[in-house]
Scaffold this active site. Sequence first.
Site, mmCIF file in Angstrom:
data_model
loop_
_atom_site.group_PDB
_atom_site.id
_atom_site.type_symbol
_atom_site.label_atom_id
_atom_site.label_comp_id
_atom_site.label_asym_id
_atom_site.label_seq_id
_atom_site.Cartn_x
_atom_site.Cartn_y
_atom_site.Cartn_z
ATOM 1 C CB CYS A 88 66.417 7.001 77.168
ATOM 2 S SG CYS A 88 66.987 8.433 76.267
ATOM 3 C CG HIS A 144 69.490 5.768 79.903
ATOM 4 N ND1 HIS A 144 69.884 5.459 78.627
ATOM 5 C CD2 HIS A 144 69.183 7.093 79.889
ATOM 6 C CE1 HIS A 144 69.803 6.539 77.871
ATOM 7 N NE2 HIS A 144 69.387 7.542 78.621
ATOM 8 C CG ASN A 200 71.338 9.464 76.189
ATOM 9 O OD1 ASN A 200 70.874 8.390 75.805
ATOM 10 N ND2 ASN A 200 70.643 10.318 76.907
HETATM 11 N N1 COA Z 1 79.948 23.449 76.579
HETATM 12 C C1 COA Z 1 80.247 24.511 77.353
HETATM 13 N N2 COA Z 1 79.355 25.111 78.145
HETATM 14 C C2 COA Z 1 78.108 24.630 78.130
HETATM 15 C C3 COA Z 1 77.729 23.532 77.341
HETATM 16 C C4 COA Z 1 78.713 22.956 76.535
HETATM 17 N N3 COA Z 1 78.454 21.891 75.743
HETATM 18 N N4 COA Z 1 76.418 23.271 77.548
HETATM 19 C C5 COA Z 1 75.986 24.170 78.440
HETATM 20 N N5 COA Z 1 76.993 24.991 78.786
HETATM 21 C C6 COA Z 1 76.961 26.135 79.702
HETATM 22 C C7 COA Z 1 75.578 26.761 79.766
HETATM 23 O O1 COA Z 1 75.382 27.668 78.700
HETATM 24 C C8 COA Z 1 75.646 27.452 81.093
HETATM 25 O O2 COA Z 1 76.356 28.637 80.948
HETATM 26 P P1 COA Z 1 75.865 29.988 81.707
HETATM 27 O O3 COA Z 1 75.977 29.642 83.165
HETATM 28 O O4 COA Z 1 76.832 30.989 81.230
HETATM 29 O O5 COA Z 1 74.450 30.182 81.271
HETATM 30 C C9 COA Z 1 76.489 26.495 81.939
HETATM 31 O O6 COA Z 1 77.207 25.664 81.020
HETATM 32 C C10 COA Z 1 75.664 25.629 82.840
HETATM 33 O O7 COA Z 1 74.580 25.105 82.090
HETATM 34 P P2 COA Z 1 73.612 24.015 82.659
HETATM 35 O O8 COA Z 1 72.635 23.641 81.604
HETATM 36 O O9 COA Z 1 73.106 24.463 83.994
HETATM 37 O O10 COA Z 1 74.691 22.836 82.873
HETATM 38 P P3 COA Z 1 74.563 21.489 83.625
HETATM 39 O O11 COA Z 1 75.617 21.377 84.607
HETATM 40 O O12 COA Z 1 73.138 21.204 84.052
HETATM 41 O O13 COA Z 1 74.909 20.450 82.464
HETATM 42 C C11 COA Z 1 73.729 18.980 80.996
HETATM 43 C C12 COA Z 1 74.110 20.416 81.292
HETATM 44 C C13 COA Z 1 72.859 18.969 79.750
HETATM 45 C C14 COA Z 1 74.995 18.193 80.746
HETATM 46 C C15 COA Z 1 72.968 18.388 82.215
HETATM 47 O O14 COA Z 1 71.945 19.267 82.608
HETATM 48 C C16 COA Z 1 72.364 17.065 81.925
HETATM 49 O O15 COA Z 1 73.060 16.109 81.661
HETATM 50 N N6 COA Z 1 71.021 16.948 81.994
HETATM 51 C C17 COA Z 1 70.359 15.717 81.743
HETATM 52 C C18 COA Z 1 70.392 15.468 80.257
HETATM 53 C C19 COA Z 1 70.011 14.086 79.895
HETATM 54 O O16 COA Z 1 70.602 13.161 80.376
HETATM 55 N N7 COA Z 1 69.033 13.946 79.007
HETATM 56 C C20 COA Z 1 68.600 12.739 78.494
HETATM 57 C C21 COA Z 1 67.820 12.003 79.519
HETATM 58 S S1 COA Z 1 67.442 10.407 78.943
#
Ligand code: COA
Length: 322
Positions: A116, A247, A277
């Site tokens: 990215c 970004h 993204n």
């Molecule tokens: N819809 C519903 N629930 C979802 C979900 C979705 N699309 N994705 C994850 N969940 C659930 C998980 O299963 C988890 O459930 P559980 O508690 O029963 O296990 C819960 O939501 C929390 O998951 P978690 O991964 O801790 O969520 P989060 O708040 O960290 O959000 C992201 C997940 C991916 C949105 C976040 O971590 C993120 O944006 N990370 C950075 C990603 C990124 O930007 N990557 C590219 C970098 S260039």
Amino acid sequence: MFSLKNFSKIHSFASCVPSIQMSNKDFESIVETTDQWIVERTGIKNRYMCTPDEDSLTLAVKTTRETIARSGLDVSQISGIIVGTSSSRHVFPGLGCMLLGELGIKGFAFDLQAACSGFVYASHIGRQFIENNSAEHILLLGVDVISRVLDWNDRKTCILFGDGAGSAILSASEHPSILYSMIGAEPDQELSLTVSSPWANKHGHHKIQMDGPKVFKRAVGCLSSCVTTLLEKTGLPPSAIDIVIPHQANGRILQAVAERTPIPLNKYYQCLERYGNTSAASIPLAYVDAEKEGLIQVGMNVMTIAFGGGMTFGGSVFNVLS
Ligand code: COA
């Protein structure tokens, strides 16, 4: 040859997205998710994805043709192409080389893979050619087609990404425009954000895999240190930065960065709700939208900050010249 022009300026931004539009609602029938969860946890509402006939080259041709037209340059004036991408149509020839033929440019061309952060890497590397008088105009491109490596069973990743492309020209300038730029990298020893290449051993996995919370923390740390470094190195007070083009990965990441650094969140331009993204395309795509909304004008100081798989990061501060 260009000795009176020791500075670089970046200009003539253009962008494009592919044909398939996918809203959060569309994902509700693919994985167990809701529009509300995606909006609350990421800020994303919509994204665009390639049809089977589209890919990084079709997007690249479209956006770079527009950039060249906007610049008023003849292709014979362009010395080379630097592409930030993880999605070249071929492993070789690279996308940059394919574009030479499509656009009729005679010069160097290469792809660089910084996930990215690809566009920020491309512009920082391009500056080196301009400022050591090896080139006068370079075509920069950030393009990615992450939809091709999505795991459509993984709700934690498939909802985050969209495809897109964005381009600009880097030119020699008599006046300083890019005040400072930087790139950096840190190892991702836990492989918290990966896609394997065709040459991977038997343990390879060819769809994107990500530990979201770990990547979130790394992104906040790296982006915050980019903001701090850029302010320190330019010597500008936070109030002198008119707009931040970050970004576009997650609105909560940007909120956390703004809370840790002296530039307030209301200066961060956000369009991730429209595109998700888009990886290496995200910064030029956001720049074009901010410009169309009248938020970027001649004389303003723009800060860009990027973070991506690798882990890679980088940024720049530039003054917009006419
Ligand atoms: N819809 C519903 N629930 C979802 C979900 C979705 N699309 N994705 C994850 N969940 C659930 C998980 O299963 C988890 O459930 P559980 O508690 O029963 O296990 C819960 O939501 C929390 O998951 P978690 O991964 O801790 O969520 P989060 O708040 O960290 O959000 C992201 C997940 C991916 C949105 C976040 O971590 C993120 O944006 N990370 C950075 C990603 C990124 O930007 N990557 C590219 C970098 S260039």
